[in-house]
Design an enzyme around this catalytic site. Structure first.
Site, mmCIF file in Angstrom:
data_model
loop_
_atom_site.group_PDB
_atom_site.id
_atom_site.type_symbol
_atom_site.label_atom_id
_atom_site.label_comp_id
_atom_site.label_asym_id
_atom_site.label_seq_id
_atom_site.Cartn_x
_atom_site.Cartn_y
_atom_site.Cartn_z
ATOM 1 N N THR A 125 0.841 -1.204 0.000
ATOM 2 C CA THR A 125 0.000 0.000 0.000
ATOM 3 C C THR A 125 0.872 1.249 0.000
ATOM 4 O O THR A 125 1.844 1.316 0.762
ATOM 5 C CB THR A 125 -0.962 0.078 1.216
ATOM 6 O OG1 THR A 125 -1.269 1.450 1.484
ATOM 7 C CG2 THR A 125 -0.365 -0.484 2.486
ATOM 8 N N ASP A 127 -0.115 3.909 1.105
ATOM 9 C CA ASP A 127 -0.467 4.632 2.332
ATOM 10 C C ASP A 127 0.431 4.271 3.516
ATOM 11 O O ASP A 127 0.482 4.983 4.500
ATOM 12 C CB ASP A 127 -1.921 4.342 2.724
ATOM 13 C CG ASP A 127 -2.914 4.987 1.785
ATOM 14 O OD1 ASP A 127 -2.480 5.656 0.824
ATOM 15 O OD2 ASP A 127 -4.136 4.822 1.999
ATOM 16 N N ARG A 162 1.045 33.320 -3.096
ATOM 17 C CA ARG A 162 -0.191 32.596 -2.781
ATOM 18 C C ARG A 162 0.039 31.541 -1.712
ATOM 19 O O ARG A 162 1.159 31.070 -1.532
ATOM 20 C CB ARG A 162 -0.671 31.850 -4.033
ATOM 21 C CG ARG A 162 -1.270 32.732 -5.088
ATOM 22 C CD ARG A 162 -1.601 31.916 -6.312
ATOM 23 N NE ARG A 162 -2.284 32.744 -7.287
ATOM 24 C CZ ARG A 162 -2.237 32.538 -8.601
ATOM 25 N NH1 ARG A 162 -1.542 31.532 -9.105
ATOM 26 N NH2 ARG A 162 -2.900 33.323 -9.419
ATOM 27 N N GLY A 170 -3.817 9.040 1.389
ATOM 28 C CA GLY A 170 -3.780 8.712 2.819
ATOM 29 C C GLY A 170 -5.196 8.632 3.330
ATOM 30 O O GLY A 170 -5.754 9.632 3.770
ATOM 31 N N ARG A 171 -5.773 7.446 3.159
ATOM 32 C CA ARG A 171 -7.190 7.258 3.512
ATOM 33 C C ARG A 171 -7.413 7.336 5.024
ATOM 34 O O ARG A 171 -8.215 8.115 5.506
ATOM 35 C CB ARG A 171 -7.631 5.897 2.976
ATOM 36 C CG ARG A 171 -8.937 5.381 3.484
ATOM 37 C CD ARG A 171 -9.313 4.114 2.791
ATOM 38 N NE ARG A 171 -9.757 4.387 1.441
ATOM 39 C CZ ARG A 171 -10.986 4.786 1.135
ATOM 40 N NH1 ARG A 171 -11.881 4.961 2.088
ATOM 41 N NH2 ARG A 171 -11.325 5.009 -0.101
ATOM 42 N N HIS A 271 -3.750 10.043 -8.362
ATOM 43 C CA HIS A 271 -3.102 8.793 -8.764
ATOM 44 C C HIS A 271 -1.696 8.954 -9.329
ATOM 45 O O HIS A 271 -1.007 7.958 -9.530
ATOM 46 C CB HIS A 271 -4.005 8.047 -9.752
ATOM 47 C CG HIS A 271 -5.241 7.528 -9.092
ATOM 48 N ND1 HIS A 271 -6.369 8.294 -8.938
ATOM 49 C CD2 HIS A 271 -5.509 6.332 -8.515
ATOM 50 C CE1 HIS A 271 -7.294 7.587 -8.301
ATOM 51 N NE2 HIS A 271 -6.793 6.397 -8.035
ATOM 52 N N GLN A 273 0.617 9.788 -7.686
ATOM 53 C CA GLN A 273 1.457 9.236 -6.617
ATOM 54 C C GLN A 273 1.620 7.725 -6.700
ATOM 55 O O GLN A 273 2.495 7.143 -6.070
ATOM 56 C CB GLN A 273 0.836 9.562 -5.249
ATOM 57 C CG GLN A 273 0.801 11.021 -4.936
ATOM 58 C CD GLN A 273 -0.237 11.347 -3.878
ATOM 59 O OE1 GLN A 273 0.071 11.388 -2.701
ATOM 60 N NE2 GLN A 273 -1.483 11.548 -4.278
HETATM 61 O O1 F6P Z 1 -5.276 2.474 -0.527
HETATM 62 C C1 F6P Z 1 -4.444 3.187 -1.356
HETATM 63 C C2 F6P Z 1 -5.197 4.334 -1.983
HETATM 64 O O2 F6P Z 1 -4.317 4.957 -2.888
HETATM 65 C C3 F6P Z 1 -5.765 5.341 -0.985
HETATM 66 O O3 F6P Z 1 -4.835 6.291 -0.572
HETATM 67 C C4 F6P Z 1 -6.898 5.937 -1.795
HETATM 68 O O4 F6P Z 1 -7.932 6.413 -0.965
HETATM 69 C C5 F6P Z 1 -7.385 4.800 -2.616
HETATM 70 O O5 F6P Z 1 -6.321 3.884 -2.725
HETATM 71 C C6 F6P Z 1 -7.862 5.219 -3.979
HETATM 72 O O6 F6P Z 1 -8.382 4.117 -4.607
HETATM 73 P P1 F6P Z 1 -8.814 4.033 -6.149
HETATM 74 O O7 F6P Z 1 -7.559 3.884 -6.947
HETATM 75 O O8 F6P Z 1 -9.649 2.799 -6.207
HETATM 76 O O9 F6P Z 1 -9.529 5.277 -6.459
#
Ligand code: F6P
Length: 341
Positions: A125, A127, A162, A170-171, A271, A273
């Protein structure tokens, strides 16, 4: 022995390095055979596989994404489940599964192992929120990408005087925000573990501005300001029923601008990242985890995942990883907060 590998859940840089590490060690040391399940648990519940000979993993450790594809399919949904999967494995002659995934993937792997399937896990992950492993691969790359992007926001912020807000992934936890924020010298880092009022954020922004700086705020998508009850989510639910996050920076920007009078812009990195080539650290970690997963299979350690403990690779029960989220500890936040404002 024939081993099936799957990558499931959100992708992250380093997945291909795990696959390569496992396949090369399995073939070279144990003479094993490999197949890949297409698109995570979907390939498992539908018996949709591809061959993974040695040449299929050539040079892939530096490739982003996953050559197997991924999905957020829940293997217990609908008519699927352990019996359907067992029947496919028997038909395809697959003896064991290596499941590479995060919390949701490993929870499903645990339920399937409890039902008698032979599965070992590899934690994944961006995260970095899985307990029982010091770091997950993908995190280092995500932090690097976020830091580079934030550095760029900083220069344009300085030109226009600004306040710039960068929203990172980071869920449930704020590891990416904490590390990228610290690396880029943010004036405020906002993470899911710490509720902060809009007044406090505005104060930090004003302080930085008063010193002639372009204030920089790094916020994790799961951050909940004190006037809100839950993370900002306007994109419905994913297949595991979890709210899709993203957009808190857009909520904060006008509120900060209204309170401080400083023009404020929000950027959601999203995404970006999770894409592109993995860092050297992630390639090495992922390769080692993939190779260690082969040891788990050979030793019959079903229901366990490989993990990083210090600099060594360890084997821990799925339960140990699933019990708790690895949140940012208070002292790490306090340490970073000394530099806010
Ligand atoms: O769990 C990893 C993650 O990148 C989280 O940070 C994020 O909330 C989620 O996946 C996004 O998921 P998806 O790619 O399904 O939109």
């Amino acid at each position: 022995m024939k081993i099936g590998i799957l990558t499931s859940g959100g992708d992250c840089p380093g997945l291909n390095a795990v696959i390569r590490g496992a396949v090369l060690k399995g073939i070279k040391v144990h003479g094993q055979e490999f197949v890949g399940f297409r698109d995570g648990w979907r390939g498992v519940v539908e018996g949709d596989i591809m061959d993974l000979p040695r040449q299929s993993v050539r040079g892939i450790s530096k490739q982003g994404g996953t050559i197997l594809g991924t999905s957020r399919t829940n293997p217990f949904e609908g008519d699927a489940g352990p019996d359907v999967i067992k029947a496919h494995l028997e038909r395809l002659g697959i003896d064991a599964i290596i499941a590479i995934g995060g919390e949701g993937t490993l929870a499903a792997a645990k339920r399937l192992t409890d039902a008698g399937l032979k599965i070992v896990g590899v934690p994944k992950t961006v995260d970095n929120d899985l307990d029982a492993t010091d770091y997950t691969f993908g995190f280092d790359t995500a932090v690097q990408i976020a830091t580079e992007a934030i550095d760029r926001l900083r220069t344009t912020g300085e030109s226009h005087h600004r306040c710039m807000i960068a929203e990172v992934m980071g869920r449930h936890v704020g590891w990416i925000a904490l590390h990228a924020g610290m690396a880029s010298g943010a004036h405020a880092i906002l993470i899911p573990e710490q509720q902060v009022s809009i007044e406090q954020i505005s104060e930090w922004v004003t302080e930085a501005h008063d010193r002639g700086r372009a204030p920089l705020v790094v916020v994790a998508e799961g951050f909940v300001p004190s006037h809100m009850e839950s993370p900002h989510s306007i994109r419905g639910l994913d297949t595991f029923g979890r709210p899709r996050l993203g957009g808190i920076a857009d909520q904060l920007a006008p509120e900060i601008e209204a309170r401080t009078g400083i023009e404020t812009r929000a950027t959601i990195l999203g995404h970006i990242q999770r894409g592109g080539v993995p860092s050297a650290f992630d390639r090495v970690l992922a390769t080692r985890l993939g190779m260690a997963a082969i040891d788990s299979v050979v030793d019959g350690r079903w229901g366990t995942m490989v993990s990083l403990s210090g600099t060594e690779i360890d084997h821990v029960a799925f339960d140990a990883a699933l019990g708790n989220l690895k949140t940012v500890p208070q002292h790490r936040y306090d340490e970073a907060a000394i530099l806010f404002g």
